[in-house]
Design a protein around this motif. Structure first.
Motif, PDB file in Angstrom:
ATOM      1  N   GLN A 102       0.806  -1.206   0.000  1.00 13.44           N
ATOM      2  CA  GLN A 102       0.000   0.000   0.000  1.00 13.44           C
ATOM      3  C   GLN A 102       0.850   1.271   0.000  1.00 13.44           C
ATOM      4  O   GLN A 102       0.488   2.281  -0.622  1.00 13.44           O
ATOM      5  N   ARG A 103       1.990   1.249   0.700  1.00 17.11           N
ATOM      6  CA  ARG A 103       2.855   2.431   0.724  1.00 17.11           C
ATOM      7  C   ARG A 103       3.319   2.804  -0.676  1.00 17.11           C
ATOM      8  O   ARG A 103       3.307   3.982  -1.064  1.00 17.11           O
ATOM      9  N   THR A 118       1.940   1.900  -3.549  1.00 17.14           N
ATOM     10  CA  THR A 118       0.776   2.295  -4.343  1.00 17.14           C
ATOM     11  C   THR A 118       0.402   3.751  -4.075  1.00 17.14           C
ATOM     12  O   THR A 118       0.135   4.531  -4.999  1.00 17.14           O
ATOM     13  N   THR A 119       0.411   4.136  -2.803  1.00 13.65           N
ATOM     14  CA  THR A 119       0.102   5.516  -2.426  1.00 13.65           C
ATOM     15  C   THR A 119       1.119   6.483  -3.011  1.00 13.65           C
ATOM     16  O   THR A 119       0.766   7.582  -3.481  1.00 13.65           O
ATOM     17  N   THR A 129       0.517   6.887  -6.753  1.00 20.29           N
ATOM     18  CA  THR A 129      -0.680   7.716  -6.950  1.00 20.29           C
ATOM     19  C   THR A 129      -0.354   9.199  -6.769  1.00 20.29           C
ATOM     20  O   THR A 129      -0.798  10.057  -7.548  1.00 20.29           O
ATOM     21  N   SER A 149       8.731   8.999   0.094  1.00 24.12           N
ATOM     22  CA  SER A 149       8.035   8.808   1.356  1.00 24.12           C
ATOM     23  C   SER A 149       8.872   7.897   2.241  1.00 24.12           C
ATOM     24  O   SER A 149       9.504   6.952   1.760  1.00 24.12           O
TER      25      SER A 149
END
Length: 376
Positions: free
Chosen positions: A3-4, A6-7, A10, A121
């Motif tokens: 998820q990290r 993917t975020t 995005t 990130s």
């Protein structure tokens, strides 16, 4: 893809209108033993952790670098690659100096670079002693190289990252953090010789886990205290006629003190460094021999010196260490990182980890109203 990532992708698409073409990462680290020895040309024993800084990117056709950080929402930083890359002028954008500094050191080294769009990130806690800044620097250099198709040896990436923090950001750190992030091996500790930059990997003994506990205490005005201790170490080396404290001995220190060449406080600081170098090499030998008990005892000794002689601990760190040592299954515990806050590291028998973590958290929260976190 988790998820990290993917975020992050995005966010990149939203900022730049296209998908990234590449991605890189660099881990944080926990130093098991060997604190404040790196800038004394000594020995450290770090271990890469799962927490990291990730960067996705797409090369540009010009010389512009754009940087988006998910931890700095609303900011899209831009600068041009040139002989002198300007520092950020707005205080809220000072975090970008780590990125700018890495680009600057590569330019100074003659590494061909191209413009690039970056989104990054990290989940390494800031100010925790787990090398969030080094992970950012190493990931940035990997990203800049990936954009231009360049390559550097891992040790060269580490020294470039250190140079960025020393000369551009202005933090007079040693090589420990950057070399750990650039060269870390998952699941293994590394004996690091900070003079030769030689690294010797070693496995942890079977049946034990490394548990990191974040006290929630963030380091405040640390730079002046850090620089003072570094100056005291340099004064100690000068008084002994050696280039670094790695080459000093305890008898030599005591003789210098008796001759009036060193004050009592500087002697205590230097005593820690000399003893810590010996402890770190003994700890490496203990790991090689599979002796987790001996390793834990050395961790305890290290914390005592960091608290009493080097004076870089604090109440929160001391309390976390004391609680850990009082729990079943803990073989040793110490502060990790530069000190004055941040994290502790404990060696815990596997069969006790499940109870150790909540017990440590509960007991610490009774003493301090801080956002504690524990990582295994």
């Amino acid at each position: 893809m988790d998820q990290r990532t993917t975020t992050l992708i995005t966010a990149f698409v939203k900022a730049y209108g296209t998908k990234p073409s590449k991605g890189v990462r660099a881990p944080g680290r926990v130093n098991l033993i060997g604190e404040h020895t790196d800038y004394n040309d000594g020995f450290c024993l770090p271990m890469a952790i799962a927490r990291d800084v990730r960067v996705v990117l797409r090369p540009r056709r010009d010389r512009t670098v754009h940087v988006l950080s998910l931890e700095q929402p609303g900011q899209l930083i831009g600068f041009e690659l040139g002989k002198r890359i300007p520092k950020a002028t707005a205080p809220a954008q000072r975090w970008s100096d780590y990125v700018r500094g890495c680009a600057q050191t590569l330019v100074e080294a003659g590494v061909p670079l191209v413009g690039v769009d970056l989104a990054m990130s990290g989940d390494v806690p800031l100010g925790s002693g787990l090398s969030s800044s080094a992970a950012l620097e190493v990931a940035t250099i990997h990203a800049l190289l990936a954009a231009s198709g360049g390559k550097l040896a891992s040790a060269d990436i580490a020294t470039r990252a250190q140079r960025a923090e020393n000369r551009y950001v202005g933090s007079n750190c040693g090589i420990l953090d950057q070399l750990s992030s650039a060269c870390g091996i998952a699941g293994k500790a590394m004996l690091m010789d900070c003079r030769s930059l030689a690294l010797t990997p070693v496995k942890l003994p079977a049946g034990v886990s490394v548990v990191i506990a974040d006290t929630g205490k963030r380091r405040g005005l640390v730079d002046s205290a850090y620089n003072q201790r570094r100056a005291q170490c340099e004064a100690g080396a000068k008084a002994l006629g050696v280039s670094h404290l790695r080459d000093a001995t305890l008898p030599g220190l005591w003789q210098a003190a008796q001759a009036g060449r060193l004050d009592a406080e500087s002697v205590r600081r230097c005593e820690h460094v000399v003893a810590e170098n010996g402890r770190t090499q003994a700890a490496f030998a203990a790991l090689r021999a599979g002796d987790a008990v001996a390793f834990g005892q050395l961790m305890d000794q290290s914390h005592a010196d960091l608290r009493d002689k080097f004076a870089v601990s604090c109440r929160e760190l001391d309390d976390m260490v004391a609680i850990a040592r009082g729990l079943t299954g803990c073989l040793g515990s110490r502060m990790t990182g530069a000190g004055f806050g941040g994290c502790t590291v404990s060696l815990v028998l596997d069969q006790h980890v499940a109870r150790f973590v909540p017990a440590l958290t509960r007991a610490y929260r009774k003493l301090h109203d801080l956002p504690v976190a524990v990582y295994v």
